[in-house]
Motif scaffolding. Structure first.
Motif, short mmCIF file in Angstrom:
data_model
loop_
_atom_site.label_atom_id
_atom_site.label_comp_id
_atom_site.label_asym_id
_atom_site.label_seq_id
_atom_site.Cartn_x
_atom_site.Cartn_y
_atom_site.Cartn_z
N VAL A 17 -2.90 8.98 3.00
CA VAL A 17 -4.13 8.23 3.25
C VAL A 17 -5.26 9.10 3.78
CG1 VAL A 17 -5.09 6.50 4.83
CG2 VAL A 17 -3.00 6.02 3.59
N LEU A 25 -6.57 1.04 4.49
CA LEU A 25 -6.08 2.40 4.62
C LEU A 25 -5.60 2.70 6.04
CD1 LEU A 25 -8.74 4.34 2.50
CD2 LEU A 25 -6.37 3.84 1.87
N CYS A 83 0.82 -1.22 0.00
CA CYS A 83 0.00 0.00 0.00
C CYS A 83 0.85 1.27 0.00
CB CYS A 83 -0.94 0.00 1.21
SG CYS A 83 -1.91 1.51 1.36
N CYS A 114 -2.12 1.37 6.31
CA CYS A 114 -1.23 1.70 5.20
C CYS A 114 -0.09 2.61 5.65
CB CYS A 114 -2.05 2.39 4.10
SG CYS A 114 -1.10 2.72 2.61
N LEU A 129 -1.92 2.20 -3.96
CA LEU A 129 -2.88 3.07 -3.27
C LEU A 129 -4.01 3.52 -4.19
CD1 LEU A 129 -3.68 4.45 -0.67
CD2 LEU A 129 -2.16 6.36 -1.26
#
Length: 640
Positions: A545, A537, A508, A540, A515
């Motif tokens: 984010v 998320l 990620c 991540c 992403l």
């Protein structure tokens, strides 16, 4: 500051509350003048007053307290006498001359009390007077208590005096032996062994246990010499002591003749009524080895209830492993009853010897079906390439548990590339467990052939095939299979879209394309997929984010919004504070309360101010959550 004269007047009151408070104040203020009055309150029949006086006297301490409390040792009132004893145990060392005076009192009960108190002083000064009492006092109970106290002190200086008392009455001998075992001084070993000759069986048993506790190696030769002449029970105790002193490794260093002789004693000790003797015999037999030892320990382990006595059972299994591969172990596997076969398989499962895999392979076909999974598991735990042919054969087994062991071995243990096609074929097996194991095995083996097969499988009309393919290719390398993952994110089946998202978790924050692919499903029609996005998320490793989690706060589903709030809290996103404050006014109580709770997790001045404003909310539940969050922030600040 409390006035001492006033305190003394209050300590003469008839009111119980006044007495209790005054006693407390006397201890806190260090009012020595109050000591005689406090000592009298130990005789109160009110427990609260007595406890307050007791606490104050302990706190004040000193010669004055010892002198004031000492007369209560002669009291006929047991609670007062016991309270005096406890206080003197705590502070008596502050006036040693008084304790020594009590040790020579005409009343034997007082001498007993004095011996007891000296044992609590933690002072070497107590050793000499206690040894004198032990050796010279005419009252047996005083001598007994002196020995007990010397054991409590546990100073090596007491060992010679205690050793001289080994010829005392049996009652005293018990305490002397116990004390010597606590002191563990090498100088007492010879005296203890010598005392064996003229001791009763019970005392001799205690002496042997003490020698085992002391653990001095010079006792071993003397103990071994006495084994033949000792009665069976004592001989078993000696065997236990020798094992304890030498430990398993040293036993194996005995000469062959000594080892054979001692093995016979250990085999007899294995039949003792006491479990600790049996366990010591097992430890010893594990070290000296031999076929008769293996047979006896195996039979013993088979009798144990391993569900209710797991530690003792495992102890026996470890001893059998220490002996290595024996004929007894092979017989138990091939011909034994259910319990013996179980023991044999438990032993073999962690016995890395060159011959063990062949033993398991040769015996496998003759084992009852119920034992075959355990045998396959044991083999997988100790074998390498020599078991490949056997496990390839088991890929056709109709025993699912055996099949699972074969798949795990070929894929996870040896990663046998030649088994790839057969393992891939098992993805069509009717059992989900076999499918899952085969999938993991294929991923572990990897390689171009399986990569091609999974790419083809990803185009299947069967959703399960596509799901397995996406899972496998993601595990085999996201960067090499981004085209497959991108296509899976648009699959009609939500579970496949979720699996595709999960393959992107580790990349990620590191792969540029990951992403954008993850956040592309923030508007997915499936709530479960959107929840998966938010979870990814939250974990991540990227500073890009936050806008996407903020977007998730506006989701139509409360659970997605709730998880987004949690993710912001876990990440400590202070930029989210204004938005979370807005959400505290949400109609959804669940979301509102989680937003307030998360403000406390994020912390910082802005969050603190926001929480202060919420404390005055008309909603008591919201206000209470805000108060809890503020308290958490304050606690964290205090810890810093």
């Amino acid at each position: 500051m409390v006035d001492c004269n006033d305190l003394c007047q209050r300590l003469g009151s008839d009111d119980l509350d006044t007495l209790r408070d005054a006693a407390f104040d006397a201890g806190e203020s260090g009012c020595i003048e109050a000591v005689p009055l406090l000592a009298r309150l130990l005789c109160s029949h009110n427990l609260g007053v007595q406890e307050a006086a007791d606490r104050a006297l302990r706190r004040l301490g000193g010669k004055e307290v010892v002198a004031a409390v000492k007369p209560l040792l002669r009291s006929d009132d047991a609670p007062s006498r016991n309270a005096a004893m406890d206080i003197l145990r705590a502070v008596g060392a502050q006036d040693f001359p008084t304790l020594l005076e009590l040790l020579h009192d005409a009343d034997p009960d007082i001498r007993i009390f004095a011996s007891d108190i000296l044992g609590a002083t933690e002072s070497r000064l107590a050793v000499a007077p206690l040894c004198e009492a032990l050796l010279k006092d005419p009252e047996v109970n005083v001598r007994y208590q002196a020995a007990v106290s010397l054991g409590e002190l546990a100073f090596a200086e007491a060992a010679p005096g205690l050793s001289k008392a080994l010829g005392d009455e049996e009652w005293v001998q018990f305490a002397v032996i116990e004390a010597l075992s606590k002191i563990r001084d090498a100088s007492s070993v010879g005296a203890l062994v010598k005392a064996l000759e003229k001791s009763t069986d019970l005392v001799a048993s205690m002496i042997v246990d003490a020698l085992g506790e002391i653990g001095n190696i010079k006792a071993v030769t003397m103990l071994l010499r006495r084994m033949d002449a000792s009665p069976e029970v004592l001989r078993n105790k000696i065997a236990k002591a020798v094992v304890r002193i030498l430990g398993g490794k040293a036993l194996s260093l005995l000469s062959p003749a000594e080892r054979d002789r001692f093995r016979g004693y250990l085999l007899a000790a294995l039949c003792d009524d006491e479990e600790d003797v049996q366990d010591a015999a097992i430890s010893g037999l594990g070290s000296v080895g031999g076929e008769d030892a293996a047979e006896a320990v195996l039979a013993h382990a088979a009798r144990l209830d391993r569900d209710h006595l797991p530690e003792r059972y495992e102890h026996a299994v470890i001893a059998l492993r220490d002996m290595g591969l024996t004929e007894a172990l092979g017989r138990a596997l091939r011909e034994g009853d259910e319990t013996r076969r179980t023991v044999a398989l438990d032993v073999l499962s962690a016995l890395p010897c060159p011959e063990c895999p062949r033993l398991l392979i040769d015996a496998f076909g003759s084992l009852p079906r119920a034992f075959q999974p355990a045998a396959a598991k044991a083999l997988a735990g100790i074998a390498g390439q020599e078991a490949v042919a056997f496990f390839l054969e088991q890929l056709g087994s109709d025993n699912e548990a055996v099949l699972l062991e074969a798949v795990a071995f070929l894929g996870g243990v040896v990663r046998h590339a030649a088994a790839g096609d057969r393992l891939f074929a098992l993805l069509g097996h009717p059992s989900d467990a076999v499918k899952e194991a085969a999938l993991d095995a294929c991923v572990a083996i990897g390689g171009q052939d399986l990569d091609t097969r999974f790419r083809e499988l990803s185009q299947s009309d069967d959703p399960m095939d596509r799901l397995m393919a996406v899972y496998a290719l993601g595990r085999m390398g996201v960067g090499d299979h981004m085209d497959i993952i991108r296509a899976a994110l648009a699959d009609a089946v939500p579970d496949i879209r979720k699996i595709a998202l999960e393959t992107l978790a580790e990349s990620c924050g590191h792969e540029e394309g990951s992403l954008p692919l993850i956040v592309s499903r923030l508007d997915d029609e499936s709530r479960d997929v959107r929840l998966a996005v938010v979870e990814l998320l939250g974990g991540c490793d990227s500073d890009k984010v936050y806008p996407y989690l903020e977007q998730a706060l506006a989701d139509s589903d409360d659970w997605v919004r709730l998880r987004a709030v949690e993710a912001l809290g876990n990440r400590g996103e202070r930029a989210a504070v204004p938005r979370l404050l807005e959400m505290a006014g949400e109609p959804s109580k669940l979301v509102a309360l989680k937003a307030v709770e998360t403000l406390g997790e994020i912390g910082g001045p802005e969050a603190f101010q926001a929480l202060l404003g919420l404390v005055s909310s008309d909603d008591p539940e919201l206000a209470g959550t805000a108060e809890t969050a503020i308290a958490r922030l304050q606690d964290e600040q205090g810890e810093r």
